[in-house]
Design a protein around this motif. Sequence first.
Motif, mmCIF file in Angstrom:
data_model
loop_
_atom_site.group_PDB
_atom_site.id
_atom_site.type_symbol
_atom_site.label_atom_id
_atom_site.label_comp_id
_atom_site.label_asym_id
_atom_site.label_seq_id
_atom_site.Cartn_x
_atom_site.Cartn_y
_atom_site.Cartn_z
ATOM 1 N N HIS A 277 43.124 37.106 9.396
ATOM 2 C CA HIS A 277 43.376 35.625 10.173
ATOM 3 C C HIS A 277 43.977 34.752 9.275
ATOM 4 C CE1 HIS A 277 40.745 37.389 13.174
ATOM 5 N NE2 HIS A 277 40.747 36.460 13.884
ATOM 6 N N GLU A 278 43.544 34.815 7.989
ATOM 7 C CA GLU A 278 44.301 33.914 7.004
ATOM 8 C C GLU A 278 45.600 34.198 6.876
ATOM 9 O OE1 GLU A 278 42.978 37.619 4.739
ATOM 10 O OE2 GLU A 278 42.255 36.377 6.134
ATOM 11 N N LEU A 279 46.094 35.213 6.903
ATOM 12 C CA LEU A 279 47.613 35.569 7.070
ATOM 13 C C LEU A 279 48.431 34.499 8.500
ATOM 14 C CD1 LEU A 279 48.219 39.012 6.613
ATOM 15 C CD2 LEU A 279 48.098 37.300 4.860
ATOM 16 N N TYR A 280 47.614 34.050 9.275
ATOM 17 C CA TYR A 280 48.074 33.390 10.403
ATOM 18 C C TYR A 280 47.511 31.924 10.310
ATOM 19 C CZ TYR A 280 49.154 38.184 11.693
ATOM 20 O OH TYR A 280 49.453 39.525 11.844
ATOM 21 N N GLN A 281 46.890 31.711 9.347
ATOM 22 C CA GLN A 281 46.266 30.421 9.354
ATOM 23 C C GLN A 281 45.173 30.115 10.662
ATOM 24 O OE1 GLN A 281 48.539 26.870 8.164
ATOM 25 N NE2 GLN A 281 50.180 28.506 7.250
ATOM 26 N N LEU A 282 44.738 31.102 10.959
ATOM 27 C CA LEU A 282 43.739 30.999 12.113
ATOM 28 C C LEU A 282 42.227 31.155 11.388
ATOM 29 C CD1 LEU A 282 45.328 33.452 14.657
ATOM 30 C CD2 LEU A 282 45.285 30.976 14.548
ATOM 31 N N ASP A 283 42.017 31.061 10.065
ATOM 32 C CA ASP A 283 40.746 31.055 9.480
ATOM 33 C C ASP A 283 39.875 29.964 9.394
ATOM 34 O OD1 ASP A 283 42.719 30.688 7.810
ATOM 35 O OD2 ASP A 283 41.534 31.447 5.904
ATOM 36 N N ASP A 284 40.556 28.687 9.831
ATOM 37 C CA ASP A 284 40.057 27.565 9.674
ATOM 38 C C ASP A 284 39.136 27.137 11.070
ATOM 39 O OD1 ASP A 284 40.417 27.299 7.122
ATOM 40 O OD2 ASP A 284 42.471 26.148 7.541
ATOM 41 N N GLY A 285 39.460 28.159 12.100
ATOM 42 C CA GLY A 285 39.131 27.509 13.312
ATOM 43 C C GLY A 285 37.906 28.387 13.751
#
Length: 268
Positions: A118-126
């Motif tokens: 997820h961090e590759l797509y900047q989705l890990d903050d949600g």
Amino acid sequence: MAREIAPGIHWIYESGPDRTRKLNLAERQPDWYESGQKAYIPQCAYLLVGSNETLLFDTLSPASTEQILSAIDDIVRGRGLDYLVVSHPDVPHAGNTKAILDKHPETTLVAPSYGNDHELYQLDDGIQVAEGDSIELGGRTAQFHEATFLDAPVSVWMTERETETLFPVDWMGFPHLDEEAVKFVDELDGEFDISRLVEFHSRVLFWYQYADVEKTNAEIDALIAKFDPKMIAPAHGLVIRESAPKYMALMKDVTRIIDNDGRIGTLG
């Protein structure tokens, strides 16, 4: 452009001549196509407005940044955007995520819990959602589901519980003519032609040409039994508001046709 498909559920359609995927059908001339017309694969997002909170499902592509930001403002009218759900990290679905979050810092990002990196797509903050998770908006409930038919491992489907609307993302997409933009399927002239569904799925969900027909169609039967939706709101098609399960059942014939005939081609 936008259209309310049910009270509190808004269909945001990516408009403009360079903002949808054009198809060159002049040589093949499928039955539903009218000579000289422009044909498009639409890109759609959906904004749910509850009595307490608001939720946007997908973002359109970066070609329509100003359109999606304006549509949000017009629909929520100063209430703010509470949730942004990214169905999967593909340009038509996630391309305006940063722009929306920059303008709406109050918004909580919601991502699928399925898949890795997820961090590759900047989705890990949600926050991450999976089958059975839901968000209560006040008179509107967004419930999340594992995507059965998908083109990326980081994917999630959604239903709106009160209206029984299914948002199957890339599945059940199909092209339309220029004059048919933002129409419900029951507003189209004539009977709906299954070749529209074949046109999209053989081009975009390319793995259909390798699918096991019987296993795939058993999954479609299971989806009909599970959801039995009143409406279907696809990311790349027009909204179906009548006899929705009948259109899901058509996908079984789509599977067989692509198995027999192979791919049509790629998007042009």
